[in-house]
Design a protein around this motif. Structure first.
Motif, PDB file in Angstrom:
ATOM      1  N   THR A  16       0.834  -1.202   0.000  1.00  0.00           N
ATOM      2  CA  THR A  16       0.000   0.000   0.000  1.00  0.00           C
ATOM      3  C   THR A  16       0.870   1.254   0.000  1.00  0.00           C
ATOM      4  O   THR A  16       1.961   1.279   0.564  1.00  0.00           O
ATOM      5  N   THR A  17       0.351   2.271  -0.622  1.00  0.00           N
ATOM      6  CA  THR A  17       1.019   3.567  -0.611  1.00  0.00           C
ATOM      7  C   THR A  17       0.072   4.588   0.004  1.00  0.00           C
ATOM      8  O   THR A  17      -1.101   4.634  -0.342  1.00  0.00           O
ATOM      9  N   TYR A  18       0.575   5.355   0.945  1.00  0.00           N
ATOM     10  CA  TYR A  18      -0.273   6.306   1.653  1.00  0.00           C
ATOM     11  C   TYR A  18       0.570   7.499   2.061  1.00  0.00           C
ATOM     12  O   TYR A  18       1.798   7.431   2.133  1.00  0.00           O
ATOM     13  N   MET A  19      -0.102   8.551   2.362  1.00  0.00           N
ATOM     14  CA  MET A  19       0.563   9.751   2.842  1.00  0.00           C
ATOM     15  C   MET A  19       0.621   9.689   4.357  1.00  0.00           C
ATOM     16  O   MET A  19      -0.399   9.504   5.019  1.00  0.00           O
ATOM     17  N   THR A  20       1.824   9.800   4.936  1.00  0.00           N
ATOM     18  CA  THR A  20       1.988   9.685   6.377  1.00  0.00           C
ATOM     19  C   THR A  20       1.737  11.018   7.059  1.00  0.00           C
ATOM     20  O   THR A  20       1.903  12.094   6.466  1.00  0.00           O
ATOM     21  N   GLU A  21       1.371  10.923   8.323  1.00  0.00           N
ATOM     22  CA  GLU A  21       1.150  12.100   9.156  1.00  0.00           C
ATOM     23  C   GLU A  21       1.394  11.718  10.611  1.00  0.00           C
ATOM     24  O   GLU A  21       1.429  10.537  10.957  1.00  0.00           O
ATOM     25  N   ALA A  22       1.606  12.702  11.456  1.00  0.00           N
ATOM     26  CA  ALA A  22       1.801  12.456  12.874  1.00  0.00           C
ATOM     27  C   ALA A  22       0.453  12.178  13.523  1.00  0.00           C
ATOM     28  O   ALA A  22      -0.483  12.970  13.404  1.00  0.00           O
ATOM     29  N   LEU A  23       0.370  11.015  14.223  1.00  0.00           N
ATOM     30  CA  LEU A  23      -0.906  10.562  14.766  1.00  0.00           C
ATOM     31  C   LEU A  23      -0.809  10.335  16.269  1.00  0.00           C
ATOM     32  O   LEU A  23       0.193   9.823  16.765  1.00  0.00           O
ATOM     33  N   ASN A  24      -1.862  10.753  16.966  1.00  0.00           N
ATOM     34  CA  ASN A  24      -2.042  10.384  18.366  1.00  0.00           C
ATOM     35  C   ASN A  24      -3.054   9.246  18.378  1.00  0.00           C
ATOM     36  O   ASN A  24      -4.224   9.430  18.053  1.00  0.00           O
ATOM     37  N   LEU A  25      -2.583   8.028  18.747  1.00  0.00           N
ATOM     38  CA  LEU A  25      -3.445   6.856  18.637  1.00  0.00           C
ATOM     39  C   LEU A  25      -4.659   6.949  19.550  1.00  0.00           C
ATOM     40  O   LEU A  25      -5.747   6.483  19.201  1.00  0.00           O
ATOM     41  N   SER A  26      -4.508   7.538  20.730  1.00  0.00           N
ATOM     42  CA  SER A  26      -5.662   7.700  21.623  1.00  0.00           C
ATOM     43  C   SER A  26      -6.704   8.600  20.977  1.00  0.00           C
ATOM     44  O   SER A  26      -7.916   8.322  21.030  1.00  0.00           O
ATOM     45  N   SER A  27      -6.252   9.705  20.358  1.00  0.00           N
ATOM     46  CA  SER A  27      -7.193  10.614  19.690  1.00  0.00           C
ATOM     47  C   SER A  27      -7.845   9.929  18.501  1.00  0.00           C
ATOM     48  O   SER A  27      -9.049  10.116  18.242  1.00  0.00           O
ATOM     49  N   PRO A  30       2.628   9.801  23.100  1.00  0.00           N
ATOM     50  CA  PRO A  30       3.580  10.239  22.063  1.00  0.00           C
ATOM     51  C   PRO A  30       3.045   9.945  20.672  1.00  0.00           C
ATOM     52  O   PRO A  30       2.330   8.970  20.450  1.00  0.00           O
ATOM     53  N   LEU A  31       3.418  10.803  19.720  1.00  0.00           N
ATOM     54  CA  LEU A  31       2.900  10.669  18.364  1.00  0.00           C
ATOM     55  C   LEU A  31       3.656   9.589  17.599  1.00  0.00           C
ATOM     56  O   LEU A  31       4.837   9.328  17.847  1.00  0.00           O
ATOM     57  N   VAL A  32       2.960   8.982  16.658  1.00  0.00           N
ATOM     58  CA  VAL A  32       3.569   8.029  15.732  1.00  0.00           C
ATOM     59  C   VAL A  32       3.315   8.536  14.326  1.00  0.00           C
ATOM     60  O   VAL A  32       2.399   9.332  14.085  1.00  0.00           O
ATOM     61  N   ARG A  33       4.125   8.086  13.369  1.00  0.00           N
ATOM     62  CA  ARG A  33       3.936   8.515  11.986  1.00  0.00           C
ATOM     63  C   ARG A  33       3.320   7.366  11.202  1.00  0.00           C
ATOM     64  O   ARG A  33       3.821   6.242  11.218  1.00  0.00           O
ATOM     65  N   GLY A  34       2.222   7.654  10.517  1.00  0.00           N
ATOM     66  CA  GLY A  34       1.554   6.632   9.740  1.00  0.00           C
ATOM     67  C   GLY A  34       0.387   7.195   8.983  1.00  0.00           C
ATOM     68  O   GLY A  34       0.086   8.391   9.029  1.00  0.00           O
ATOM     69  N   GLY A  35      -0.299   6.281   8.285  1.00  0.00           N
ATOM     70  CA  GLY A  35      -1.485   6.672   7.547  1.00  0.00           C
ATOM     71  C   GLY A  35      -2.716   6.499   8.406  1.00  0.00           C
ATOM     72  O   GLY A  35      -2.982   5.415   8.929  1.00  0.00           O
ATOM     73  N   SER A  36      -3.473   7.564   8.597  1.00  0.00           N
ATOM     74  CA  SER A  36      -4.627   7.494   9.485  1.00  0.00           C
ATOM     75  C   SER A  36      -5.659   6.501   8.977  1.00  0.00           C
ATOM     76  O   SER A  36      -6.256   5.745   9.760  1.00  0.00           O
ATOM     77  N   ALA A  37      -5.893   6.462   7.654  1.00  0.00           N
ATOM     78  CA  ALA A  37      -6.880   5.526   7.114  1.00  0.00           C
ATOM     79  C   ALA A  37      -6.450   4.087   7.342  1.00  0.00           C
ATOM     80  O   ALA A  37      -7.267   3.211   7.670  1.00  0.00           O
ATOM     81  N   GLN A  38      -5.139   3.829   7.202  1.00  0.00           N
ATOM     82  CA  GLN A  38      -4.646   2.457   7.392  1.00  0.00           C
ATOM     83  C   GLN A  38      -4.751   2.028   8.862  1.00  0.00           C
ATOM     84  O   GLN A  38      -5.129   0.894   9.167  1.00  0.00           O
ATOM     85  N   ILE A  39      -4.414   2.944   9.784  1.00  0.00           N
ATOM     86  CA  ILE A  39      -4.510   2.602  11.207  1.00  0.00           C
ATOM     87  C   ILE A  39      -5.976   2.396  11.590  1.00  0.00           C
ATOM     88  O   ILE A  39      -6.305   1.507  12.389  1.00  0.00           O
ATOM     89  N   ARG A  40      -6.874   3.194  11.020  1.00  0.00           N
ATOM     90  CA  ARG A  40      -8.298   2.983  11.288  1.00  0.00           C
ATOM     91  C   ARG A  40      -8.728   1.594  10.807  1.00  0.00           C
ATOM     92  O   ARG A  40      -9.501   0.902  11.468  1.00  0.00           O
ATOM     93  N   GLN A  41      -8.216   1.200   9.650  1.00  0.00           N
ATOM     94  CA  GLN A  41      -8.550  -0.130   9.128  1.00  0.00           C
ATOM     95  C   GLN A  41      -8.055  -1.224  10.060  1.00  0.00           C
ATOM     96  O   GLN A  41      -8.747  -2.211  10.307  1.00  0.00           O
ATOM     97  N   VAL A  42      -6.836  -1.049  10.603  1.00  0.00           N
ATOM     98  CA  VAL A  42      -6.300  -2.034  11.563  1.00  0.00           C
ATOM     99  C   VAL A  42      -7.213  -2.124  12.783  1.00  0.00           C
ATOM    100  O   VAL A  42      -7.569  -3.215  13.245  1.00  0.00           O
ATOM    101  N   LEU A  43      -7.614  -0.963  13.334  1.00  0.00           N
ATOM    102  CA  LEU A  43      -8.483  -0.956  14.513  1.00  0.00           C
ATOM    103  C   LEU A  43      -9.804  -1.656  14.219  1.00  0.00           C
ATOM    104  O   LEU A  43     -10.277  -2.484  15.002  1.00  0.00           O
ATOM    105  N   MET A  44     -10.422  -1.323  13.111  1.00  0.00           N
ATOM    106  CA  MET A  44     -11.713  -1.920  12.786  1.00  0.00           C
ATOM    107  C   MET A  44     -11.584  -3.423  12.551  1.00  0.00           C
ATOM    108  O   MET A  44     -12.461  -4.201  12.942  1.00  0.00           O
TER     109      MET A  44
END
Length: 863
Positions: A547-558, A586-600
């Motif tokens: 997968t290719t995605y645009m990364t951003e700084a993410l707060n996983l709790s938020s 602490p922030l992590v760098r990743g794709g928000s849509a991909q992390i949402r998919q992992v959570l779901m």
């Protein structure tokens, strides 16, 4: 004193001497107490005969003497018969057929003895007549018949062996015994049955003759000794050097090997032994050896010729009769060859131990009886026990090891532990893996062993292959990913282009017809089907890590709080959700849509595990590595995160998973559901791989499952540049020129329609070369380029590089149905002017991406 009294007195003296000699010498145990009983019976007879002949005038004394005479006669026959039985057993006679008659004989003689002492009242035994032969009653004749028969039987046994025995020593001894029994019995019979009355009873004289025979046979013919043996004849041929010394430590005797070892002329009889020993074996001391008789200590022996050897000196006591010490016996055992062999074996053992340590493998050897003959420390450590504990288990070892296994051994391997079974004795080699309860994997190889020296048995070699198996599994999985990635990447471009054509045309048609038209429903179904197909392709790419995605700084709790509303809607009301989210994570760098998919995916999996039963799902976040769920159950993990990390944990109290299910959980298309594609967790793993994360799964059947994924903390907490205040996609870009570059005519047509409807002046190019020509012709009037990555000839990446050489601030949206690793490696990528959009995409997403790049502040820079 009359001649009869002299003969009787002589018999008494000889009987006393022989009895004393017998007590002093002590006969063999087999002849005790038979032999003393015989001579004491004869002595009683002789004393009684002498007493009755001296005191004729005293009736009571005379009667007491006669009582002693017949008491001796009644006990001598059982004594001889007991002696005959014991002697025959001692020297190995053939069976004595009448040995069971002895109790009968004793009983009869006891009854006759009672009749004897009561004779003065019934006179049925004997009538005593002074100076004449007595008159015998019927009981006397019974006594004579019974005891003569017993004595004759004893004579017959000894006489038959005197001719039949193979050993000449036994034959000679039997003949002496025949004479010893026959002479006094014959004399008594002569006295009793002689037609002419004799002046005295010669029986006592016969006993005297028997005593002389016994004394001669014991002293001169070694009666009761099977072979005459001399000390030199035995010890001179002994293989060990032997020295016998007196109590005062003077040399008494030395055999030939002792003279050879110490040197000729050194061991002179009468010489003190201490001087000799101190010169050849100074480390030896007789005092210490006497105190440590149970321990054999080795000493270095130096002969007078200077030859060195290793000897062990054994000191024993030499006893005379009745246990009196006569001296010491020194036996010197040559241990030179044995010591050399022991040193060699110790060297071999040290080498074997070094090899054991170097190999690190557990080794066990059992002989044919099932006894453990060899066991190393590595084997014991693999099973968490000591070598003593394992040896103590003995033949029950395999049963104890079975309890430490997560799943039973193969039956063939089980039978190979049992000695006597066909599998244990077979020559085949068996290899299998043992899965332990603690998660380790042991590779077990068992093979038959047979050495040239005849040692036979079965050996087991075990090694911890947990890491190797994990690496092997990871390699297999990587190969699966590579194969699937090639397959997914190969079809994704063309398939996503087709889907984009379908979705785009469907959108255009739906906008061109009335909202209440019956065709809206049909077109909606087409959009849903195409969207699902796009999602399936996306999951395949995610599993393959493509997968290719645009990364951003993410707060996983938020992020979890943002999707909490969606979570609560998608799960049944019978399931309770518990959030335990850490603030200021602490922030992590990743794709928000991909992390949402992992959570779901993880939450969906937890919901499916609980099924229709009431249950609870707990979602938590934190810093670092979380604690383990339980020591029990099974676990698996994939990936590795180093340094500082944050974690997200999704736990449920559902059915849990069996180890077999857990082993296949990441396989694509594997599912335990009635419906489903089996790509959720496979895609989750692929997404976390692309984020350099780690996934850990702990499960216990009947207790539930815990999924934990960990992501590395971003060194700089930078928020995503892709996020900003984006206005609603009004889609009004009048008089703006846009260049669409794609090799697919259908894609160019769809994009042209979408962009024209938004107000753009659209220019089309089907290759990178054509796009560069158009760009040169239009110059700065061009406001935007939409560029496909995968094109024949000049690729999209190469075209982007050419554009950036001359137009560094020209907005470019790169697009592809197939993600490219090269996109991450583009030098000069600037999110202010560069963006990426994954095919297939909808018009709304396209317009949003354009508005992000073409903000009013940016228009002045381009113009």
């Amino acid at each position: 004193m009359s001649e009869a009294q002299i003969a009787t007195s002589l018999g008494i003296l000889l009987l006393v001497a022989l009895s004393t000699h017998i007590f002093y010498r002590r006969p063999p145990a087999a002849l005790w107490p038979a032999l003393p009983l015989v001579f004491f019976s004869a002595l009683i007879f002789a004393f009684g005969d002498l007493l009755s002949s001296i005191h004729h005038g005293y009736d009571s004394l005379h009667w007491f003497g006669m009582l002693m005479v017949y008491t001796g006669l009644l006990t001598i026959a059982p004594g001889w018969w007991l002696f005959t039985t014991g002697f025959s057993r001692m020297v190995g006679y053939r069976k004595v057929y009448f040995h069971k008659a002895l109790p009968v004989l004793v009983t009869i003689n006891a009854i006759l003895w009672v009749a004897l002492i009561t004779n003065p009242w019934h006179h049925q035994f004997i009538e005593i007549r002074p100076f004449m032969r007595s008159e015998y009653g019927p009981l006397w004749y019974v006594t004579a018949a019974v005891n003569y028969f017993a004595l004759l039987a004893a004579v017959f046994v000894h006489a038959s062996e005197g001719f039949a025995a193979e050993d000449p020593t036994i034959r000679a001894q039997c003949r002496f015994l025949v004479a010893a029994v026959a002479v006094p019995m014959s004399m008594n019979m002569v006295y009793v049955f002689s037609p002419v009355p004799l002046s005295y009873d010669p029986t006592a004289l016969g006993y005297a003759f028997s005593c002389l025979l016994f004394l001669f046979a014991v002293e001169r013919r070694d009666l009761f000794v099977l072979e005459r043996v001399s000390l030199p004849s035995v010890l001179d041929h002994d293989a060990d050097p032997i020295v016998i010394i007196t109590q005062h430590r003077q040399i008494l005797y030395a055999n030939k090997n002792a003279h050879k070892l110490f040197g000729v002329g050194t061991l002179t009889p009468g010489a003190p032994i201490d001087d000799v020993l101190s010169s050849v074996v100074p480390s030896f001391s007789l005092e210490r050896a006497g105190k440590m008789q149970s321990t054999l200590k080795e000493h270095e022996f130096t002969s007078p010729a200077g030859v060195k050897s290793i000897v062990a000196i054994e000191v024993s006591t030499v006893e005379k009769s009745r246990g009196h010490e006569a001296g010491k016996c020194l036996r010197l055992r040559d241990r030179t060859a044995l010591r050399a062999a022991l040193d060699e074996s110790e060297e071999h053992f040290a080498l074997l131990e070094a090899l054991d340590l170097a190999m690190g493998e557990g080794l066990l050897f059992k002989d044919q009886n099932g006894d453990i003959r060899y066991l190393n420390e590595a084997f014991a450590r693999l099973w968490g026990m000591s070598t003593r504990e394992i040896r103590g288990l003995g033949k029950n070892l395999h049963q104890c090891l079975e309890e430490k296994l997560r799943e039973p051994q193969p039956r063939t391997m089980q039978r190979m532990w049992v000695p006597g079974s066909g599998e244990f004795e077979s020559t085949k080699t068996e290899v299998c893996d043992f899965h332990l309860n603690d998660g380790r994997i042991l590779e077990v190889i068992t093979l038959s062993v047979q050495t040239e020296r005849g040692t036979q048995g079965r050996a087991w070699r075990m090694s911890d292959v947990t890491k190797a198996r994990q690496e092997s599994q990871a390699m297999i999985q990587a190969q699966k990913l590579e194969g699937l990635g090639l397959l997914a990447g190969g079809i994704a471009h063309d398939f996503n282009n087709l889907l984009m054509t379908v979705l785009g045309n469907t959108e255009i048609v739906r906008k061109s017809i009335n909202a209440g038209s019956p065709m809206q429903s049909t077109l909606g179904d087409i959009e849903v089907a195409a969207t699902n197909a796009a999602e399936l392709t996306s999951q395949l790419l995610a599993y393959a890590g493509e997968t290719t995605y645009m990364t951003e700084a993410l707060n996983l709790s938020s992020l979890i709080r943002e999707v909490s509303g969606l979570i609560s809607v998608t799960i049944p009301k019978s399931i309770e959700i518990d959030f335990d989210l850490t603030d200021d994570l602490p922030l992590v760098r990743g794709g928000s849509a991909q992390i949402r998919q992992v959570l779901m995916n993880l939450i969906t999996n937890a919901v499916d595990a609980i099924a229709d039963e009431p249950g609870k799902i707990r979602i938590s976040t934190g810093v670092g590595f979380p604690g383990t769920r339980s020591d029990r159950g099974a676990r698996v993990q994939h990936g590795e995160v180093r340094g500082k990390m944050v974690h997200v944990t999704v736990s449920d109290n559902g059915a849990g998973m069996a180890p077999e299910t857990l082993a296949k959980i990441f396989d694509p298309f594997f599912t335990t559901k009635f419906t489903g594609r089996g790509l959720g967790l496979a895609a989750t793993r692929g997404i976390l791989d692309s984020h350099e994360g780690q996934l850990k799964i702990e499960t216990e059947e009947g207790k539930g499952t815990t999924f934990t994924f960990l992501l590395p903390v971003e060194s700089e907490s930078i928020c995503s540049d892709m996020k900003g205040e984006v206005s609603d996609p009004a889609g009004d870009f009048s008089n703006n020129d846009v260049l669409v570059v794609d090799d697919e005519e259908g894609i160019r047509s769809i994009l042209e329609k979408h962009l024209v409807s938004a107000g753009f002046n659209v220019h089309l190019a089907e290759s990178g070369e054509e796009a560069l020509i158009t760009l040169d012709n239009m110059g700065d009037s061009l406001r935007l380029v939409i560029l496909d990555i995968t094109m024949p000839g000049l690729s999209g990446v190469q075209t982007w590089g050419k554009i950036r050489e001359n137009y560094s601030e020209l907005p470019v949206i790169m697009s592809s149905g197939h993600p490219e690793e090269a996109l991450h490696k583009l030098d000069g990528w600037n999110t202010d002017y560069d963006s990426f959009i994954q095919k297939p995409y909808r018009r709304k997403l396209l317009i949003e991406s354009i508005e992000v790049l073409l903000q009013p502040s940016r228009a002045t820079l381009v113009s």
